[in-house]
Design a protein around this motif. Structure first.
Motif, mmCIF file in Angstrom:
data_model
loop_
_atom_site.group_PDB
_atom_site.id
_atom_site.type_symbol
_atom_site.label_atom_id
_atom_site.label_comp_id
_atom_site.label_asym_id
_atom_site.label_seq_id
_atom_site.Cartn_x
_atom_site.Cartn_y
_atom_site.Cartn_z
ATOM 1 N N VAL A 119 0.843 -1.190 0.000
ATOM 2 C CA VAL A 119 0.000 0.000 0.000
ATOM 3 C C VAL A 119 0.881 1.243 0.000
ATOM 4 O O VAL A 119 1.621 1.479 0.950
ATOM 5 N N SER A 120 0.790 2.000 -1.071
ATOM 6 C CA SER A 120 1.603 3.215 -1.127
ATOM 7 C C SER A 120 1.001 4.248 -0.190
ATOM 8 O O SER A 120 -0.211 4.410 -0.121
ATOM 9 N N GLN A 121 1.868 4.880 0.548
ATOM 10 C CA GLN A 121 1.443 5.932 1.456
ATOM 11 C C GLN A 121 2.299 7.147 1.173
ATOM 12 O O GLN A 121 3.421 7.031 0.689
ATOM 13 N N GLY A 122 1.791 8.285 1.481
ATOM 14 C CA GLY A 122 2.555 9.505 1.241
ATOM 15 C C GLY A 122 3.822 9.527 2.060
ATOM 16 O O GLY A 122 3.781 9.818 3.237
ATOM 17 N N SER A 123 4.928 9.158 1.445
ATOM 18 C CA SER A 123 6.191 9.201 2.165
ATOM 19 C C SER A 123 6.798 10.593 2.021
ATOM 20 O O SER A 123 6.456 11.345 1.116
ATOM 21 N N VAL A 124 7.695 10.899 2.905
ATOM 22 C CA VAL A 124 8.346 12.204 2.898
ATOM 23 C C VAL A 124 9.511 12.164 1.918
ATOM 24 O O VAL A 124 10.333 11.250 1.949
ATOM 25 N N ASN A 125 9.570 13.150 1.073
ATOM 26 C CA ASN A 125 10.687 13.274 0.140
ATOM 27 C C ASN A 125 11.919 13.679 0.942
ATOM 28 O O ASN A 125 11.930 14.742 1.567
ATOM 29 N N PRO A 126 12.973 12.842 0.924
ATOM 30 C CA PRO A 126 14.168 13.158 1.723
ATOM 31 C C PRO A 126 14.803 14.491 1.350
ATOM 32 O O PRO A 126 15.514 15.078 2.145
ATOM 33 N N ALA A 127 14.528 14.991 0.151
ATOM 34 C CA ALA A 127 15.100 16.267 -0.270
ATOM 35 C C ALA A 127 14.421 17.454 0.409
ATOM 36 O O ALA A 127 14.949 18.567 0.382
ATOM 37 N N THR A 128 13.273 17.232 1.036
ATOM 38 C CA THR A 128 12.522 18.340 1.637
ATOM 39 C C THR A 128 12.759 18.491 3.136
ATOM 40 O O THR A 128 12.224 19.417 3.749
ATOM 41 N N VAL A 129 13.507 17.578 3.721
ATOM 42 C CA VAL A 129 13.814 17.659 5.150
ATOM 43 C C VAL A 129 15.323 17.516 5.339
ATOM 44 O O VAL A 129 16.025 17.038 4.455
ATOM 45 N N SER A 130 15.789 17.914 6.495
ATOM 46 C CA SER A 130 17.221 17.771 6.766
ATOM 47 C C SER A 130 17.581 16.296 6.884
ATOM 48 O O SER A 130 16.712 15.448 7.131
ATOM 49 N N GLY A 131 18.833 15.993 6.720
ATOM 50 C CA GLY A 131 19.299 14.617 6.870
ATOM 51 C C GLY A 131 18.994 14.074 8.256
ATOM 52 O O GLY A 131 18.605 12.912 8.414
ATOM 53 N N ARG A 132 19.140 14.913 9.256
ATOM 54 C CA ARG A 132 18.867 14.491 10.633
ATOM 55 C C ARG A 132 17.376 14.184 10.821
ATOM 56 O O ARG A 132 17.020 13.180 11.427
ATOM 57 N N GLN A 133 16.496 15.025 10.256
ATOM 58 C CA GLN A 133 15.057 14.775 10.359
ATOM 59 C C GLN A 133 14.679 13.491 9.609
ATOM 60 O O GLN A 133 13.900 12.687 10.106
ATOM 61 N N TRP A 134 15.219 13.331 8.424
ATOM 62 C CA TRP A 134 14.918 12.147 7.621
ATOM 63 C C TRP A 134 15.374 10.881 8.359
ATOM 64 O O TRP A 134 14.634 9.915 8.477
ATOM 65 N N ALA A 135 16.602 10.897 8.869
ATOM 66 C CA ALA A 135 17.126 9.739 9.606
ATOM 67 C C ALA A 135 16.263 9.450 10.837
ATOM 68 O O ALA A 135 15.964 8.291 11.137
ATOM 69 N N THR A 136 15.841 10.495 11.515
ATOM 70 C CA THR A 136 15.014 10.326 12.711
ATOM 71 C C THR A 136 13.664 9.715 12.359
ATOM 72 O O THR A 136 13.175 8.826 13.065
ATOM 73 N N MET A 137 13.059 10.148 11.254
ATOM 74 C CA MET A 137 11.781 9.574 10.832
ATOM 75 C C MET A 137 11.930 8.092 10.501
ATOM 76 O O MET A 137 11.103 7.266 10.906
ATOM 77 N N ILE A 138 12.977 7.745 9.766
ATOM 78 C CA ILE A 138 13.207 6.347 9.390
ATOM 79 C C ILE A 138 13.464 5.500 10.638
ATOM 80 O O ILE A 138 12.876 4.425 10.808
#
Length: 174
Positions: A119-138
């Motif tokens: 099921v595709s869900q709206g994932s966050v584009n890693p280019a729109t958040v900082s590396g730290r935010q992206w890593a934290t979300m993952i």
């Protein structure tokens, strides 16, 4: 997408259909789920199901969205100005607790174990958040997944998440 016809049903009828969806999708992976048990449990005609939803995937996405909205309603979604590891630890703890105490726990567990990739869900584009935010979300998502699937691992997962978030905050050494 859930139809206007469904939205115009009485609250009680919507609840009955959601309960039937919840039963099927908590017991069966999406790939094995069937309309027949849903309509039988809900007491509706098969044709009515297709008036309300395009297909099983549509019904699943609707129900999963309801579950996420319900669980997230008690979670603080406001990010602070600075990176605070405790904020994210609290978010994970609150989500897990909300899921475990929810009628949707079986659905969420099945989603994480079997359905997430279907099921595709709206994932966050890693280019729109900082590396730290992206890593934290993952990391947070994976921590939640691990705890929901293996509750006995919660203390170890939370300790590892805390250590890693501290590293991302610049506290500690690699």
């Amino acid at each position: 997408m859930v139809s206007t016809t469904f939205k115009n049903l009485s609250a009680e009828k919507q609840r009955t259909i959601r309960q039937a969806l919840l039963k099927e999708f908590s017991e069966q992976p999406l790939a094995s789920a069937q309309v027949a048990p849903i309509v039988k449990t809900a007491g509706i005609a098969r044709g009515a199901f297709y008036k309300y939803f395009d297909d099983l995937t549509d019904a699943y996405k609707y129900l999963y969205g309801v579950a996420m909205q319900d669980i997230h309603s008690d979670i603080d979604n406001e990010l602070g100005e600075t990176f605070d590891p405790q904020f994210y630890l609290n978010q994970v703890t609150n989500f897990v607790k909300g899921a475990q105490n929810s009628e949707y726990f079986g659905l969420i567990k099945m989603h994480l174990m079997k359905n997430e990739s279907l099921v595709s869900q709206g994932s966050v584009n890693p280019a729109t958040v900082s590396g730290r935010q992206w890593a934290t979300m993952i990391l947070s998502h994976e921590a939640i997944k691990e705890i929901i699937i293996n509750p006995d691992y919660q203390p170890a997962v939370m300790n590892r998440l805390s250590e890693t978030l501290d590293l991302l905050a610049g506290k500690g050494k690699f």
